[in-house]
Design an enzyme around this catalytic site. Structure first.
Site, short mmCIF file in Angstrom:
data_model
loop_
_atom_site.label_atom_id
_atom_site.label_comp_id
_atom_site.label_asym_id
_atom_site.label_seq_id
_atom_site.Cartn_x
_atom_site.Cartn_y
_atom_site.Cartn_z
N GLY A 236 -10.45 -13.46 8.45
CA GLY A 236 -9.37 -13.09 7.53
C GLY A 236 -9.22 -11.59 7.45
O GLY A 236 -10.04 -10.84 7.99
N PRO A 238 -9.24 -7.68 6.15
CA PRO A 238 -10.30 -6.94 5.44
C PRO A 238 -10.09 -7.00 3.93
O PRO A 238 -8.96 -6.97 3.43
CB PRO A 238 -10.14 -5.50 5.96
CG PRO A 238 -9.40 -5.62 7.24
CD PRO A 238 -8.51 -6.82 7.10
N THR A 240 -10.90 -9.48 1.81
CA THR A 240 -10.62 -10.77 1.20
C THR A 240 -11.86 -11.45 0.63
O THR A 240 -11.77 -12.55 0.09
CB THR A 240 -9.95 -11.71 2.22
OG1 THR A 240 -10.71 -11.70 3.44
CG2 THR A 240 -8.53 -11.26 2.52
N GLY A 241 -13.05 -10.83 0.75
CA GLY A 241 -14.24 -11.37 0.11
C GLY A 241 -15.11 -12.22 1.00
O GLY A 241 -15.80 -13.12 0.51
N THR A 243 -17.84 -11.34 2.80
CA THR A 243 -19.26 -11.07 2.54
C THR A 243 -19.69 -11.67 1.20
O THR A 243 -20.77 -12.27 1.09
CB THR A 243 -19.51 -9.56 2.54
OG1 THR A 243 -19.10 -9.01 3.79
CG2 THR A 243 -20.98 -9.25 2.32
N HIS A 458 19.30 9.46 -1.39
CA HIS A 458 18.57 8.65 -0.40
C HIS A 458 17.88 7.47 -1.09
O HIS A 458 18.02 6.32 -0.64
CB HIS A 458 17.53 9.55 0.31
CG HIS A 458 16.75 8.84 1.39
ND1 HIS A 458 16.99 9.02 2.72
CD2 HIS A 458 15.71 7.95 1.32
CE1 HIS A 458 16.16 8.28 3.43
NE2 HIS A 458 15.36 7.63 2.59
N GLU A 459 17.13 7.73 -2.16
CA GLU A 459 16.43 6.65 -2.86
C GLU A 459 17.41 5.72 -3.57
O GLU A 459 17.17 4.51 -3.66
CB GLU A 459 15.42 7.24 -3.85
CG GLU A 459 14.34 8.10 -3.22
CD GLU A 459 13.58 7.40 -2.12
OE1 GLU A 459 13.39 6.16 -2.23
OE2 GLU A 459 13.18 8.06 -1.15
N HIS A 462 18.62 3.13 -1.08
CA HIS A 462 17.66 2.04 -0.93
C HIS A 462 17.77 1.07 -2.10
O HIS A 462 17.84 -0.16 -1.92
CB HIS A 462 16.22 2.60 -0.89
CG HIS A 462 15.86 3.28 0.39
ND1 HIS A 462 16.04 2.71 1.62
CD2 HIS A 462 15.28 4.50 0.62
CE1 HIS A 462 15.60 3.53 2.56
NE2 HIS A 462 15.13 4.63 1.98
N ASP A 534 11.35 4.81 7.27
CA ASP A 534 12.32 3.70 7.18
C ASP A 534 12.62 3.14 8.57
O ASP A 534 12.69 1.92 8.76
CB ASP A 534 13.61 4.18 6.52
CG ASP A 534 13.38 4.70 5.12
OD1 ASP A 534 12.42 4.25 4.47
OD2 ASP A 534 14.16 5.58 4.68
#
Length: 638
Positions: A236, A238, A240-241, A243, A458-459, A462, A534
């Site tokens: 899975g 990195p 995600t638990g 260990t 610009h923002e 978006h 972008d």
């Protein structure tokens, strides 16, 4: 995390152990060899010191100086052997011109042609003529031992190395290995990690419960003819638990747990890794049933090539071969379950992933919304939370985050609360921490007025396209405060987790990403370098739509490009197909850009209003952004 990772007992131990019983005390043998070596060294050092002390005052002088000292009545005694004379003065005199300091004992040589009535002069000045040398010379045995000392030291060192090599660890690994077994590690508070400390991955926990039950009740399974699984592969992304899950399995079954990273087995000397694997499994078999956990197994478990390896590659393959042999059961590894973790299961050697080695592959995915809420509750158990903190809301706006990401988010919120001199962590602290994690830290950059206005448009481009596009992710925040590498950021996240994406949704993502460039061209008639990130996002989305997800009629329903991110065009398709993919990508992006320009032109007044509010406030949250644009919130389900 409820417990820290167990530390190593020694720095040269490539694994950590937890819950293992203490090893029996080693049998002590009389260290005769060490005593003999120590006595020999003491004897040699003593003789060297005595020789240096006795020889410091022996000064060679000329015969003329000697006769002058006799005439001055300054010679106390002499010893003569042939023409060689040793003597001692009554009072010290300065050494000859080529040396510093004084001397009292001396040696000289009487010339054969001398006719100076020396003995009469000695009697007149009452000089004692002794029968023993005034300056004692080293004995023959001492000279012999001093000359043999370097050879003796080399032999002792060779015997020490040979003993280490033959200590049972095998090859060069014996020199770099350990003589004593690892000691058990006492956990903090005496409590081990269990499934109660793991949240958000219930389906994975269900698969691992079989291993736990097998370790607890092996006789019941053996009575039915069932064999214990030799290995479980956790794969899975990195964080995600994986260990934590392995430790929880050992804690639930209450069996000894040995953990190591695969890279810690590899050394420059070939054979060290294999010897360390043998020793690790030997320790695990002594306390079976037990669990051996190998993290990042792709370091040594990559698919082996056809050519002969050299250096590190040969060492890696020998280490992998030893793991395969241990898991085969020929070495009596019954009762030892191997759990391995990797985020690159696609590169593992087929011999490692076949049944009989790793019988079960468990995919550990990022948690869903309920799982994220449960993980947040675990990581905030030691954090004082204010009454306004809604962990369910935090979980709702953090889709795609792993357990490690959420732990970092909770910690950042606590750090922010300390910095703000608060007594507990509030919801604004979580919001600030989320912005720092997702958007980057704020920069104290003063932008010119024109560039600040261009960034605001610009923002706003978006954000406005994200608000108008049906099914698009809601806009959570807009800011023109520089963060990280960006001059401004628009944050959009879905209300619910998404596991599959439609072509319409992906086109909407492309349109929203092109909104900043389209707004700059519409308002200012220019295109700046601010759209670099972008365009990278647009390119990846268009490439996936055409080359991997079958969303192009010309390319067809096939996956023509590899999904490794390293070689975007690879060699997975014919050149003509790659040209078609390129043309289709350009077509999709051009259509989306035209749609973005047309939409912003039709809603120019809303674009201006949103940009003006952004210039005034610098940062707009979700409610303020929709209100400034005059657009109602379209949906709550994304």
């Amino acid at each position: 995390m409820s417990n820290p990772v167990p530390p190593r007992d020694r720095t040269d131990q490539p694994w950590r152990s937890e819950g293992a019983p203490p090893p029996p005390p080693p049998k002590r043998k009389p260290p005769w060899m060490r005593i003999i070596i120590a006595a020999l060294l003491v004897y040699l050092i003593t003789n060297l010191i005595l020789t240096l002390v006795n020889g410091d005052d022996d000064t060679s002088v000329s015969y003329t100086d000697f006769t002058k000292q006799v005439a001055d009545n300054n010679v106390a005694k002499i010893y003569s052997k042939g023409d060689a004379i040793q003597g001692e003065l009554r009072e010290s005199r300065p050494k000859p011109k080529d040396a510093d300091g004084d001397y009292k004992k001396f040696t000289t040589q009487r010339p054969s042609f001398a006719d100076d009535k020396l003995f009469e002069d000695l009697e007149r000045h009452k000089v004692t003529v002794t029968a023993r040398p005034v300056v004692q010379e080293r004995s023959l045995l001492t000279n012999l031992l001093i000359s043999l000392a370097p050879m003796i030291l080399i032999i002792v060192l060779w015997l020490f190395i040979a003993r280490r090599v033959s200590s049972g660890l095998g090859g060069a690994g014996g020199m770099l290995g350990r003589k004593q077994p690892p000691k058990p590690v006492e956990m903090e508070g005496g409590r081990r990690t269990t499934f109660a400390d793991v949240a958000g991955i219930d389906e994975v926990e269900g698969e691992l419960n079989d291993v736990v039950d097998f370790l607890k009740h092996p006789d019941a399974y053996r009575a039915m003819g069932a064999k214990m699984p030799r290995g479980v592969l956790l794969t899975g992304p990195p964080g995600t638990g994986k260990t934590l899950l392995a430790r929880a399995v050992a804690g639930e079954a209450n069996v000894p747990f040995f953990s190591a990273s695969a890279s810690e087995f590899i050394e420059m000397i070939v054979g060290v890794g294999a010897s360390r694997v043998r020793e690790l499994f030997a320790e695990a078999r002594k306390v079976a049933p037990s669990i051996v956990f190998i993290d990042e197994i792709d370091t040594i478990g990559r698919a082996r090539g056809g050519g002969s390896g050299l250096g590190g590659h040969d060492e890696r393959e020998q280490t992998l071969n030893q793991i395969l042999t241990e898991m085969d059961g020929f070495s009596g590894s019954e009762g030892v379950v191997v759990i391995a973790a990797t985020n690159r299961a696609d590169v593992l050697d087929p011999a490692l992933t076949r049944p009989g080695r790793f019988d079960r592959t468990v995919v550990v995915s990022p948690p869903d919304r309920e799982g994220r809420e449960a993980i947040l509750r675990i990581h905030t158990r030691g954090i004082p939370l204010a009454a306004d903190v809604d962990l369910a809301q935090v979980a709702r706006i953090t889709p795609g985050m792993t357990g490690a990401d959420l732990a970092n988010l909770a910690n950042e919120a606590a750090l922010l609360a300390v910095k703000r001199r608060k007594q507990d962590v509030t919801m604004p602290d979580f919001s600030g921490a989320l912005e720092k994690v997702q958007l980057g830290a704020e920069r104290s950059l003063v932008m010119p007025g024109e560039e600040r206005r261009r960034t605001a448009y610009h923002e706003s481009g978006h954000a406005l396209l994200g608000m108008l596009q049906p099914g698009a992710d809601p806009v959570r925040k807009i800011t023109i405060v520089p963060r990280g590498r960006a001059l401004g950021v628009t944050l959009s996240t879905p209300d619910a987790d998404k596991y599959a994406y439609t072509e319409e949704y992906l086109r909407g993502r492309i349109i929203g990403a092109l909104g900043g460039m389209a707004a700059e061209q519409l308002v200012f008639g220019v295109i700046t370098t601010g759209a670099e990130s972008d365009l990278e996002q647009v390119t990846n989305l268009a490439r996936g739509m055409v080359g991997r997800w079958g969303m192009s009629e010309r390319v067809g329903r096939l996956s023509a490009l590899p999904n490794d991110g390293q070689q975007p065009y690879g060699l997975a398709a014919a050149p003509a197909t790659l040209d078609t993919i390129d043309e289709e990508m350009r077509r999709i992006v051009d259509e989306c850009y035209a749609h973005a320009l047309h939409t912003l032109q039709d809603h120019r007044a809303q674009l201006d209003a949103l940009a003006a509010a952004l210039l005034e406030s610098e940062t707009l949250d979700e409610a303020d952004a929709y209100h400034a644009a005059g657009i109602p919130r379209l949906s709550k389900n994304g």
